[in-house]
Motif scaffolding. Structure first.
Motif, short mmCIF file in Angstrom:
data_model
loop_
_atom_site.label_atom_id
_atom_site.label_comp_id
_atom_site.label_asym_id
_atom_site.label_seq_id
_atom_site.Cartn_x
_atom_site.Cartn_y
_atom_site.Cartn_z
N ASN A 102 0.91 -1.26 -0.01
CA ASN A 102 0.13 -0.05 0.03
C ASN A 102 0.95 1.28 0.09
O ASN A 102 0.22 2.42 -0.08
CB ASN A 102 -0.91 -0.05 1.28
CG ASN A 102 -2.02 -1.31 1.16
OD1 ASN A 102 -2.07 -1.55 0.09
ND2 ASN A 102 -2.14 -1.63 2.33
N GLU A 103 2.19 1.15 0.20
CA GLU A 103 3.13 2.29 0.13
C GLU A 103 2.73 3.20 1.35
O GLU A 103 2.50 4.36 1.10
CB GLU A 103 3.21 3.06 -1.14
CG GLU A 103 3.95 2.16 -2.16
CD GLU A 103 3.97 2.84 -3.53
OE1 GLU A 103 3.33 3.91 -3.71
OE2 GLU A 103 4.53 2.36 -4.39
N THR A 104 2.49 2.77 2.33
CA THR A 104 1.75 3.27 3.78
C THR A 104 2.61 3.15 4.84
O THR A 104 2.86 1.92 5.17
CB THR A 104 0.43 3.04 3.87
OG1 THR A 104 -0.50 3.24 2.67
CG2 THR A 104 -0.16 3.83 5.07
N VAL A 105 3.07 4.15 5.69
CA VAL A 105 3.87 4.07 7.08
C VAL A 105 2.69 3.71 8.03
O VAL A 105 1.81 4.64 8.07
CB VAL A 105 4.53 5.43 7.14
CG1 VAL A 105 4.91 5.22 8.56
CG2 VAL A 105 5.66 5.76 6.16
N ILE A 106 2.88 2.45 8.33
CA ILE A 106 1.85 1.97 9.34
C ILE A 106 1.97 2.69 11.01
O ILE A 106 1.05 3.16 11.31
CB ILE A 106 1.99 0.58 9.54
CG1 ILE A 106 1.28 0.21 8.22
CG2 ILE A 106 0.93 0.12 10.70
CD1 ILE A 106 1.49 -1.41 7.87
N THR A 107 3.29 2.63 11.41
CA THR A 107 3.70 3.16 12.65
C THR A 107 5.16 3.47 12.72
O THR A 107 6.01 3.29 11.78
CB THR A 107 3.19 2.36 13.81
OG1 THR A 107 3.57 2.81 15.14
CG2 THR A 107 4.33 1.02 13.76
N ALA A 108 5.50 4.57 13.54
CA ALA A 108 6.90 5.11 13.90
C ALA A 108 7.33 5.01 15.24
O ALA A 108 6.25 5.22 16.14
CB ALA A 108 6.95 6.39 13.29
N MET A 109 8.55 4.65 15.60
CA MET A 109 8.96 4.80 16.94
C MET A 109 10.47 5.06 16.86
O MET A 109 11.04 4.89 15.89
CB MET A 109 8.62 3.57 17.55
CG MET A 109 9.38 2.29 16.91
SD MET A 109 8.59 0.58 17.55
CE MET A 109 7.22 0.46 16.51
N ASN A 110 10.93 5.57 17.96
CA ASN A 110 12.56 5.72 18.05
C ASN A 110 13.06 4.50 18.15
O ASN A 110 12.54 3.37 18.45
CB ASN A 110 12.81 6.72 19.02
CG ASN A 110 12.24 6.50 20.36
OD1 ASN A 110 12.19 5.19 20.85
ND2 ASN A 110 11.81 7.30 21.28
N ARG A 111 14.29 4.38 18.25
CA ARG A 111 15.33 3.11 18.10
C ARG A 111 15.22 2.31 19.38
O ARG A 111 14.86 1.25 19.72
CB ARG A 111 16.89 3.09 17.89
CG ARG A 111 16.85 3.25 16.28
CD ARG A 111 17.88 2.31 15.96
NE ARG A 111 18.01 2.23 14.41
CZ ARG A 111 18.97 1.79 13.77
NH1 ARG A 111 20.06 1.47 14.39
NH2 ARG A 111 18.96 1.91 12.68
N GLU A 112 14.93 3.46 20.51
CA GLU A 112 15.06 2.73 22.03
C GLU A 112 13.64 1.97 22.27
O GLU A 112 13.74 0.74 22.61
CB GLU A 112 14.76 3.79 22.95
CG GLU A 112 16.56 4.60 23.12
CD GLU A 112 16.69 5.65 21.91
OE1 GLU A 112 15.69 6.31 21.63
OE2 GLU A 112 17.84 5.73 21.66
N GLU A 113 12.53 2.57 21.66
CA GLU A 113 11.33 1.72 21.81
C GLU A 113 11.35 0.45 21.05
O GLU A 113 10.85 -0.59 21.33
CB GLU A 113 10.23 2.60 21.17
CG GLU A 113 9.81 3.71 22.21
CD GLU A 113 8.69 4.35 21.43
OE1 GLU A 113 7.62 4.83 22.12
OE2 GLU A 113 9.08 5.20 20.36
#
Length: 130
Positions: A102-113
């Motif tokens: 779908n070329e969609t960003v589903i979620t984002a987090m920093n590397r620690e998470e």
């Protein structure tokens, strides 16, 4: 008397009036599939960011340069060619789960998470160093 054989030939139209009209790009405009195809071809290649991912990006103050986003888009296109559906993308200190189909960003987090998470339902990983 000599025998003559007459072979019937199929009747074909002499004009092309039976063909649907074509748009300037050569795609039929009165066909729903052709309209969908044309819209897909005209669509910009940038990734879509889901509402959930947008909230995560804002809440976590995640930012990437335009060049980073372009690199991610290139890698997602390559992943799509390889048949990957869902991918973990890690760039700098950010991790994204992206639906490649779908070329969609589903979620984002920093590397620690991301370090303390278990990622399921992915079939590819993209690690970028920029």
């Amino acid at each position: 008397m000599e025998k003559r054989y007459i072979h019937a030939l199929p009747i074909q139209p002499t004009t092309r009036n039976y063909l649907p009209k074509k748009s300037s790009k050569g795609i039929q405009t009165d066909n729903p599939f052709a309209n969908h195809l044309k819209a897909a071809l005209d669509k910009p290649t940038s990734l879509t960011i889901s509402k959930h991912a947008r909230e995560r990006i804002e809440n976590r103050a995640i930012s990437l340069s335009a060049n980073d986003w372009l690199l991610i888009e290139e890698k997602i296109a390559q992943a799509k060619e390889m048949g990957i559906n869902e991918s973990l993308v890690m760039v700098k200190d950010v991790a994204f789960i992206i639906s490649v189909t779908n070329e969609t960003v589903i979620t984002a987090m920093n590397r620690e998470e991301a370090a303390s998470q278990i990622f399921t339902n992915i079939d590819g990983a993209i690690l970028l160093e920029t």
